[in-house]
Design a protein around this motif. Structure first.
Motif, PDB file in Angstrom:
ATOM      1  N   VAL A 110       0.835  -1.206   0.000  1.00 50.66           N
ATOM      2  CA  VAL A 110       0.000   0.000   0.000  1.00 50.66           C
ATOM      3  C   VAL A 110       0.872   1.260   0.000  1.00 50.66           C
ATOM      4  O   VAL A 110       0.615   2.219  -0.737  1.00 50.66           O
ATOM      5  N   CYS A 142       2.212   2.072  -3.384  1.00 49.25           N
ATOM      6  CA  CYS A 142       1.254   2.244  -4.479  1.00 49.25           C
ATOM      7  C   CYS A 142       1.385   3.609  -5.143  1.00 49.25           C
ATOM      8  O   CYS A 142       1.377   3.716  -6.375  1.00 49.25           O
ATOM      9  N   THR A 143       1.487   4.672  -4.333  1.00 48.29           N
ATOM     10  CA  THR A 143       1.516   6.027  -4.888  1.00 48.29           C
ATOM     11  C   THR A 143       2.660   6.232  -5.876  1.00 48.29           C
ATOM     12  O   THR A 143       2.440   6.686  -7.000  1.00 48.29           O
ATOM     13  N   ARG A 190       4.279   4.001  -7.535  1.00 51.88           N
ATOM     14  CA  ARG A 190       4.078   3.123  -8.693  1.00 51.88           C
ATOM     15  C   ARG A 190       3.034   3.684  -9.638  1.00 51.88           C
ATOM     16  O   ARG A 190       3.114   3.495 -10.854  1.00 51.88           O
ATOM     17  N   ILE A 191       2.047   4.392  -9.093  1.00 47.66           N
ATOM     18  CA  ILE A 191       1.035   5.029  -9.931  1.00 47.66           C
ATOM     19  C   ILE A 191       1.651   6.169 -10.741  1.00 47.66           C
ATOM     20  O   ILE A 191       1.257   6.428 -11.883  1.00 47.66           O
ATOM     21  N   SER A 245       9.239  -5.045  -2.092  1.00 48.10           N
ATOM     22  CA  SER A 245       8.034  -5.877  -1.991  1.00 48.10           C
ATOM     23  C   SER A 245       8.391  -7.356  -1.988  1.00 48.10           C
ATOM     24  O   SER A 245       7.896  -8.124  -1.157  1.00 48.10           O
ATOM     25  N   GLY A 269       1.174  -5.810  -7.593  1.00 49.48           N
ATOM     26  CA  GLY A 269       1.964  -4.585  -7.671  1.00 49.48           C
ATOM     27  C   GLY A 269       1.864  -3.926  -9.031  1.00 49.48           C
ATOM     28  O   GLY A 269       1.818  -2.695  -9.144  1.00 49.48           O
ATOM     29  N   ALA A 293      -0.976  -1.396  -9.929  1.00 50.08           N
ATOM     30  CA  ALA A 293      -0.812   0.030  -9.640  1.00 50.08           C
ATOM     31  C   ALA A 293      -0.383   0.769 -10.902  1.00 50.08           C
ATOM     32  O   ALA A 293      -0.770   1.923 -11.125  1.00 50.08           O
TER      33      ALA A 293
END
Length: 537
Positions: free
Chosen positions: A22, A25-26, A28-29, A214, A230, A233
Motif C-alpha cells: 500500500v 502504491c503512490t 508506482r502510480i 516488496s 503490484g 498500480a
C-alpha cells in the motif's frame, strides 16, 4: 538456516507485507504517468502556416479567413490545409475556379505556424514549433527520457545493493520530484530534454526499489501474486493519466500534476521498512532484528525466539553473502548461461519494444486519443489477471511465447485492415495491447525463475537494461512512418513474432525447483515436483 525460514516464523504474507504494498502504491502510480506522458505533452495538433503578415491591405484584407487560406495555402487530398507549405504569393484565381494548384510555386512557412488549440492549450510542439522539419524532436524527447531510465537502471542497481533499498528509494523520490517539477518550467527545448533525462533517471530508482522491497519481504509462495498485484498500480496510474490529460490541457501544468503525488510518497517513506535481507547481507544484524521484530508484531506473531537471535542472524548473513561473490560477467562465462542470457535478452527487448510501440501510438483508430489511451490502460487489468491464472495452467514458456505471437498477429491484422473499418482496427489494437501487457507480466516472473539464485539480481539487472534499450528505440521506430506509413507497424510486428519464437527455446519453469547455482543451469537435473512435495518442502 535461510532467510525464508525466518519469514515463515513471522508470517511471510501478512498485514506487514500488505502495508508495504500500500505504501508503495503512490509512487508506482506515478511511473506510467511519466513513462507515457509524451503521448500528450508532445502531441502535434493540426496546424498551418501563419499568413497574418501577408498583404495587410488591398484585396487580401477584404477576404474571409477561409478565403485567405484558400489563396495562401495548398490543400491535401482530403481538403485540409497543408501543414508546412504556402504559396509564394496569394493565388486569388483559386477563388473563382478550381484550377489545379500543383503547378503553383510553393515555399516553406515564412512566419511560423497557427495551431488548432481546441484539444490542447499548449504542447511541446506549439511551445517551440516542433513541426515540419523539426517534428522528429517531439518523439526524440521520449527517447531522451527513456535513455535516462536506461542509465538509471545501471546506477540504481548498484546503489540499491550498496546503500540499501530504503535510502536509495528516498533519493529516487526527491530526484524525480525535483527534476520533474523543474522540467515544467524549462524555457528551452535543450533544457527540457536534459531535465526529462534526469527525471527518467530518478524514476528508475522507484521502479527497482519498490519491486525489490516488496519481493524481499514476501515468502516464496506469494511472489508471483505480489508481482501481479503490484503491477496493477501501473495500470491504475495509466488510466489516471488519460483523465489528467483530458482535464489539464497545458503541458507544463500536466507535468506538475502527475509529479505532485511524489510529495505524498516522500511523507509515507518514513513508514517503509528497510529490507531485512539486505541488512543481513551487509552485517547489520541489530537493525535487521529490529525490522523482523516489527514485522512479527504487526503480523501478530511472536518475536523471534532467543535461539533465533543475533547468532542465527549472523549465520544467515554468511549464507546471504555467498550470493554476493558474483557479477554480470558470470552471466557469460559458461555455455548454457551465455545461451540463457542471450535468449532472455532477445525476449525482453521484444516485450518492451512491442509494449511501448503500441502504447505510444494511440491514433488512427477512429477514437479520440484520451479514450484510446484509457481503453489501452483498462485492458491491462483483465490481461494481468488472466495471465496470473494461465501461468499455472499452460506453463511459463507457452504463456510467454503465445502472448507475443498473438500480439504480433494483432498488429499484422491491422497492417492489412482497411482504414474505414476503424471499429475492427480499434478492437484488434486493444486486444493486441492487452496481450502485450500479458507478455510483460509473464516475463518478470519467468526471468526470476530462469536465473539461478546466485546471479538472479544480476540477471534481472541485465534484462532490465536490455528492455530499456527496446523502450528507447520505440519512439524512433514510430518516426519511420515518414518513410512508409506502415513501416513502424511492420517492424513492431516482426520483433514481437521473433521474440515469441525465441521464447520456445527457453526451458519451462512450471513446477520446477528454482536453480540455486550456475551448476544447476550447466548440468540440469529433473527437478519437477508435485504440488504435494512443494507444500511439504
Amino acid at each position: 538456516m535461510k532467510f525464508e525460514s525466518i519469514l515463515e516464523e513471522i508470517d511471510g504474507f501478512g498485514p506487514f507485507q500488505i502495508a508495504i504494498i500500500v505504501l508503495l502504491c503512490t509512487p508506482r502510480i506515478v511511473l506510467p504517468c511519466h513513462f507515457l506522458l509524451n503521448n500528450f505533452i508532445a502531441a502535434v495538433p493540426p496546424h498551418h502556416c501563419d499568413i497574418s503578415t501577408l498583404d495587410n491591405g488591398g484585396l487580401f484584407r477584404n477576404l474571409t479567413q477561409a478565403q485567405r487560406l484558400t489563396v495562401s495555402i495548398p490543400v491535401r487530398e482530403n481538403g485540409d490545409p497543408k501543414s508546412c507549405e504556402m504559396f509564394a504569393e496569394p493565388q486569388f484565381q483559386l477563388l473563382s475556379n478550381s484550377s489545379d494548384s500543383n503547378d503553383l510555386q510553393r515555399v516553406q512557412c515564412q512566419s511560423g505556424w497557427v495551431y488548432d488549440n481546441s484539444t490542447f492549450t499548449s504542447t511541446l510542439a506549439t511551445e517551440w514549433d516542433l513541426v515540419c522539419d523539426r517534428k522528429s524532436l517531439t518523439k526524440t524527447t521520449g527517447t531522451i527520457f527513456f535513455s535516462g531510465v536506461m542509465m538509471g537502471a545501471i546506477a540504481f542497481g548498484f546503489l540499491c545493493d550498496k546503500y540499501g533499498r530504503k535510502n536509495t528509494l528516498l533519493a529516487s523520490y526527491i530526484m524525480a520530484m525535483v527534476f520533474g517539477f523543474s522540467s515544467a518550467f524549462a524555457n528551452s527545448y535543450i533544457l527540457f530534454a536534459v531535465l526529462r533525462f534526469l527525471t527518467g533517471f530518478g524514476l528508475t530508482g522507484i521502479t527497482i526499489n519498490s519491486v525489490v522491497l516488496s519481493i524481499e519481504w514476501v515468502d516464496v509462495g506469494h511472489r508471483s501474486f505480489i508481482g501481479v498485484i503490484g503491477s496493477l498500480a501501473w495500470s491504475a496510474g495509466n488510466m489516471l493519466l488519460a483523465g489528467f490529460a483530458f482535464l489539464v490541457n497545458d503541458w507544463r501544468t500536466l507535468i506538475m500534476t502527475v509529479t505532485a503525488p511524489l510529495g505524498f510518497a516522500i511523507l509515507t517513506w518514513w513508514w517503509i521498512p528497510e529490507s531485512a535481507r539486505w541488512l543481513l547481507a551487509n552485517g547489520k544484524m541489530e537493525k535487521a532484528q529490529y525490522y523482523l521484530d516489527r514485522c512479527a508484531k504487526f503480523n501478530k506473531r511472536q518475536k523471534l525466539s532467543s535461539k533465533l537471535k543475533l547468532e542465527t542472524l549472523s549465520n544467515i548473513q554468511i549464507l546471504e553473502n555467498q550470493d554476493k561473490n558474483y557479477s554480470y560477467l558470470d552471466l557469460f562465462k559458461t555455455p548454457k548461461m551465455r545461451q540463457l542470457t542471450l535468449l532472455t535478452g532477445i525476449v525482453w527487448y521484444g516485450v518492451a519494444s512491442t509494449y511501448y510501440g503500441i502504447s505510444l501510438n494511440i491514433s488512427g483508430f477512429g477514437l479520440n486519443m484520451y479514450l484510446t489511451h484509457f481503453i489501452y490502460a483498462a485492458i491491462e487489468v483483465p490481461a494481468k489477471l488472466m495471465v496470473y491464472f494461465l501461468l499455472n495452467i499452460i506453463g511459463r514458456r507457452k504463456c510467454q511465447a503465445g502472448t507475443l505471437l498473438l500480439t504480433g498477429t494483432c498488429i499484422a491484422i491491422n497492417i492489412f485492415a482497411p482504414k474505414d473499418l476503424w471499429h475492427v482496427r480499434a478492437t484488434v489494437a486493444i486486444l493486441g495491447k492487452g496481450l502485450s501487457e500479458a507478455s510483460f507480466t509473464t516475463i518478470f516472473l519467468y526471468t526470476t525463475e530462469l536465473y539461478p539464485t546466485v546471479v538472479r539480481q544480476n540477471g534481472l539487472g541485465y534484462t532490465s537494461f536490455i528492455s530499456r534499450v527496446g523502450v528507447s528505440f520505440a519512439p524512433l521506430i514510430l518516426l519511420l512512418e515518414d518513410v512508409w506509413t506502415t513501416l513502424p507497424q511492420v517492424i513492431i510486428c516482426t520483433v514481437a513474432i521473433i521474440s515469441g519464437l525465441v521464447s520456445f527455446l527457453l526451458p519451462e519453469t512450471l513446477n520446477v525447483r528454482l536453480p540455486e547455482t550456475i551448476d544447476d543451469i550447466e548440468k540440469p537435473r529433473r527437478n519437477h515436483v508435485s504440488s504435494h512435495s512443494l507444500e511439504s518442502s
